[in-house]
Motif scaffolding. Structure first.
Motif, mmCIF file in Angstrom:
data_model
loop_
_atom_site.group_PDB
_atom_site.id
_atom_site.type_symbol
_atom_site.label_atom_id
_atom_site.label_comp_id
_atom_site.label_asym_id
_atom_site.label_seq_id
_atom_site.Cartn_x
_atom_site.Cartn_y
_atom_site.Cartn_z
ATOM 1 N N GLY A 203 0.777 -1.108 -0.016
ATOM 2 C CA GLY A 203 0.028 0.016 0.057
ATOM 3 C C GLY A 203 0.564 1.304 0.191
ATOM 4 O O GLY A 203 0.090 2.466 0.151
ATOM 5 N N ARG A 204 2.053 1.182 0.013
ATOM 6 C CA ARG A 204 2.966 2.303 -0.128
ATOM 7 C C ARG A 204 3.508 2.396 -1.123
ATOM 8 O O ARG A 204 4.232 1.579 -1.918
ATOM 9 C CB ARG A 204 3.970 2.380 1.325
ATOM 10 C CG ARG A 204 3.299 2.541 2.550
ATOM 11 C CD ARG A 204 4.493 2.908 3.704
ATOM 12 N NE ARG A 204 3.826 3.490 4.825
ATOM 13 C CZ ARG A 204 4.493 3.896 5.832
ATOM 14 N NH1 ARG A 204 5.635 4.077 5.685
ATOM 15 N NH2 ARG A 204 3.759 4.515 6.906
ATOM 16 N N THR A 205 4.063 3.693 -1.842
ATOM 17 C CA THR A 205 4.699 3.881 -2.804
ATOM 18 C C THR A 205 6.287 3.815 -2.837
ATOM 19 O O THR A 205 6.908 4.164 -1.779
ATOM 20 C CB THR A 205 4.556 5.456 -3.468
ATOM 21 O OG1 THR A 205 2.935 5.754 -3.490
ATOM 22 C CG2 THR A 205 5.303 5.601 -4.697
ATOM 23 N N VAL A 206 6.863 3.184 -3.645
ATOM 24 C CA VAL A 206 8.200 2.975 -3.491
ATOM 25 C C VAL A 206 9.078 4.194 -4.152
ATOM 26 O O VAL A 206 8.776 4.805 -5.087
ATOM 27 C CB VAL A 206 8.720 1.632 -4.452
ATOM 28 C CG1 VAL A 206 10.413 1.597 -4.241
ATOM 29 C CG2 VAL A 206 8.209 0.512 -3.632
ATOM 30 N N ALA A 207 9.750 4.816 -3.166
ATOM 31 C CA ALA A 207 10.411 6.137 -3.520
ATOM 32 C C ALA A 207 11.475 5.952 -4.587
ATOM 33 O O ALA A 207 12.279 5.033 -4.635
ATOM 34 C CB ALA A 207 10.902 6.776 -2.109
ATOM 35 N N SER A 208 11.482 6.957 -5.465
ATOM 36 C CA SER A 208 12.457 6.857 -6.598
ATOM 37 C C SER A 208 12.470 8.187 -7.102
ATOM 38 O O SER A 208 11.351 8.935 -7.345
ATOM 39 C CB SER A 208 12.192 5.947 -7.572
ATOM 40 O OG SER A 208 11.107 6.222 -8.382
ATOM 41 N N VAL A 209 13.661 8.715 -7.622
ATOM 42 C CA VAL A 209 13.885 10.118 -8.250
ATOM 43 C C VAL A 209 14.637 9.904 -9.457
ATOM 44 O O VAL A 209 15.793 9.365 -9.364
ATOM 45 C CB VAL A 209 14.302 11.322 -7.275
ATOM 46 C CG1 VAL A 209 14.664 12.464 -7.923
ATOM 47 C CG2 VAL A 209 13.429 11.326 -6.227
ATOM 48 N N ALA B 48 12.018 24.350 -9.699
ATOM 49 C CA ALA B 48 12.814 25.507 -9.387
ATOM 50 C C ALA B 48 14.061 24.927 -8.711
ATOM 51 O O ALA B 48 15.089 25.605 -8.766
ATOM 52 C CB ALA B 48 12.320 26.699 -8.789
ATOM 53 N N GLY B 49 13.897 23.861 -8.091
ATOM 54 C CA GLY B 49 14.982 23.131 -7.323
ATOM 55 C C GLY B 49 14.662 21.730 -7.001
ATOM 56 O O GLY B 49 13.730 21.402 -6.775
ATOM 57 N N LEU B 50 15.800 20.866 -7.135
ATOM 58 C CA LEU B 50 15.801 19.502 -6.657
ATOM 59 C C LEU B 50 17.009 19.037 -6.185
ATOM 60 O O LEU B 50 18.216 19.479 -6.551
ATOM 61 C CB LEU B 50 15.617 18.859 -7.917
ATOM 62 C CG LEU B 50 15.410 17.211 -7.836
ATOM 63 C CD1 LEU B 50 14.075 17.116 -6.981
ATOM 64 C CD2 LEU B 50 15.364 16.559 -9.211
ATOM 65 N N HIS B 51 17.141 18.593 -4.839
ATOM 66 C CA HIS B 51 18.293 18.380 -4.121
ATOM 67 C C HIS B 51 18.230 17.071 -3.425
ATOM 68 O O HIS B 51 17.223 16.755 -2.515
ATOM 69 C CB HIS B 51 18.364 19.539 -2.998
ATOM 70 C CG HIS B 51 18.420 20.956 -3.704
ATOM 71 N ND1 HIS B 51 18.967 21.617 -4.144
ATOM 72 C CD2 HIS B 51 17.091 21.689 -3.517
ATOM 73 C CE1 HIS B 51 18.398 22.850 -4.619
ATOM 74 N NE2 HIS B 51 17.414 22.875 -4.081
ATOM 75 N N ASP B 52 19.334 16.210 -3.390
ATOM 76 C CA ASP B 52 19.408 15.032 -2.681
ATOM 77 C C ASP B 52 20.165 15.132 -1.412
ATOM 78 O O ASP B 52 20.983 15.686 -1.397
ATOM 79 C CB ASP B 52 20.217 13.952 -3.667
ATOM 80 C CG ASP B 52 20.121 12.665 -3.052
ATOM 81 O OD1 ASP B 52 19.780 12.066 -1.636
ATOM 82 O OD2 ASP B 52 20.709 11.543 -3.795
ATOM 83 N N LYS B 53 19.385 14.744 -0.433
ATOM 84 C CA LYS B 53 19.795 14.936 0.943
ATOM 85 C C LYS B 53 19.877 13.882 1.554
ATOM 86 O O LYS B 53 19.940 13.633 2.888
ATOM 87 C CB LYS B 53 18.742 15.945 1.716
ATOM 88 C CG LYS B 53 18.635 17.393 1.251
ATOM 89 C CD LYS B 53 19.829 18.124 1.275
ATOM 90 C CE LYS B 53 19.742 19.354 0.881
ATOM 91 N NZ LYS B 53 20.950 20.333 1.283
ATOM 92 N N GLY B 54 20.143 12.553 0.697
ATOM 93 C CA GLY B 54 20.552 11.367 1.478
ATOM 94 C C GLY B 54 19.361 10.703 1.756
ATOM 95 O O GLY B 54 19.020 9.444 1.075
ATOM 96 N N GLY C 175 18.878 9.998 -1.621
ATOM 97 C CA GLY C 175 19.848 8.775 -2.169
ATOM 98 C C GLY C 175 19.821 8.337 -3.524
ATOM 99 O O GLY C 175 20.254 7.428 -4.062
ATOM 100 N N PHE C 176 19.422 8.995 -4.410
ATOM 101 C CA PHE C 176 19.408 8.814 -5.888
ATOM 102 C C PHE C 176 20.514 9.314 -6.710
ATOM 103 O O PHE C 176 20.643 9.118 -7.775
ATOM 104 C CB PHE C 176 18.274 9.613 -6.564
ATOM 105 C CG PHE C 176 17.824 10.990 -6.504
ATOM 106 C CD1 PHE C 176 18.674 11.877 -7.482
ATOM 107 C CD2 PHE C 176 17.569 11.722 -5.410
ATOM 108 C CE1 PHE C 176 18.634 13.175 -7.458
ATOM 109 C CE2 PHE C 176 17.444 13.210 -5.332
ATOM 110 C CZ PHE C 176 17.972 13.696 -6.489
ATOM 111 N N SER C 177 21.493 9.853 -5.781
ATOM 112 C CA SER C 177 22.864 10.370 -6.595
ATOM 113 C C SER C 177 24.157 9.849 -5.768
ATOM 114 O O SER C 177 23.713 9.315 -4.572
ATOM 115 C CB SER C 177 22.908 11.970 -6.831
ATOM 116 O OG SER C 177 22.674 12.451 -5.526
ATOM 117 N N ASP C 178 25.263 10.222 -6.362
ATOM 118 C CA ASP C 178 26.225 9.772 -5.357
ATOM 119 C C ASP C 178 26.594 10.481 -4.235
ATOM 120 O O ASP C 178 26.676 11.846 -4.315
ATOM 121 C CB ASP C 178 27.699 10.183 -6.496
ATOM 122 C CG ASP C 178 29.074 9.578 -5.955
ATOM 123 O OD1 ASP C 178 29.022 9.375 -4.466
ATOM 124 O OD2 ASP C 178 30.093 9.709 -6.715
#
Length: 205
Positions: free
Chosen positions: A5-11, A124-130, A164-167
């Protein structure tokens, strides 16, 4: 994609940034403006308060009631899918973990008490914060007939569990506006030049 019932997160930043949002047209009138003013406490302590009555009532020949500037903060809600969430292809997250981080507004002219307007929307902004992703959605609102720009809202949305979608050594970060757009304010070490005291009304949360 959902699990239990929960969405699997991905970016996918390339997909998200390439998306062209459709323009959103809508109209509002003085009833909407007055209800907003009442909702934030106008005339709550005194129904005929001289300083606030013009926000909800035509008084002494006043042609239009006055819209509070922060009424403009409602305009981005028209972009949503009915749950207050903007759908951005390439960004999947669990809506129960969403937090509203910040609302930045620029107002370019007085907000009319009734108007037909158009929202133009972009990332306007997209940031990977772990452990989370920060998504910034910018909405520019213009008068439908003249095209004159009224205001810009930038909504910062904190998506827990979607990072966590980036290095991790070079985390992804994208913005369309300058870092120094909001000037730093230094607070002087001196007595205030004026003091104003107010209190929350019983009718307010």
């Amino acid at each position: 994609m959902a699990t239990n019932g929960r969405t699997v997160a991905s970016v996918d930043p390339d997909v998200a940034l390439a998306y062209k949002f459709p323009e959103v047209s809508f109209a509002y009138d003085e009833r909407d403006v007055a209800l907003y003013a009442l909702g934030v406490g106008a005339c709550g302590a005194d129904a005929v308060d001289d300083k606030e009555l013009h926000l909800v009532h035509h008084r002494d020949g006043q042609r239009h009631i006055k819209a509070l500037p922060t009424f403009a903060s409602l305009f981005p809600n028209k972009n949503s899918n009915g749950r207050g969430i903007v759908n951005v292809p390439g960004i999947h997250f669990d809506a129960s973990l969403l937090l509203h981080g910040q609302q930045y507004i620029e107002i370019y002219k007085p907000i009319p008490s009734c108007a037909s307007v158009v929202n133009k929307v972009k990332v306007a902004g997209l940031h990977d914060k772990g452990k989370a992703t920060i998504l910034e959605i910018e909405t520019t609102t213009s008068l439908k007939d003249s095209g004159e720009v009224l205001c810009m809202n930038r909504s910062t949305i904190f998506l827990r569990g979607a990072g966590g979608f980036s290095d991790s050594s070079r985390p992804y970060s994208y913005t369309t506006y300058p870092a120094n757009q909001i000037s730093r304010i230094s607070i002087p070490n001196s007595a205030p030049s004026a003091v104003y005291e107010d209190q929350t009304q019983q009718s307010q949360a």
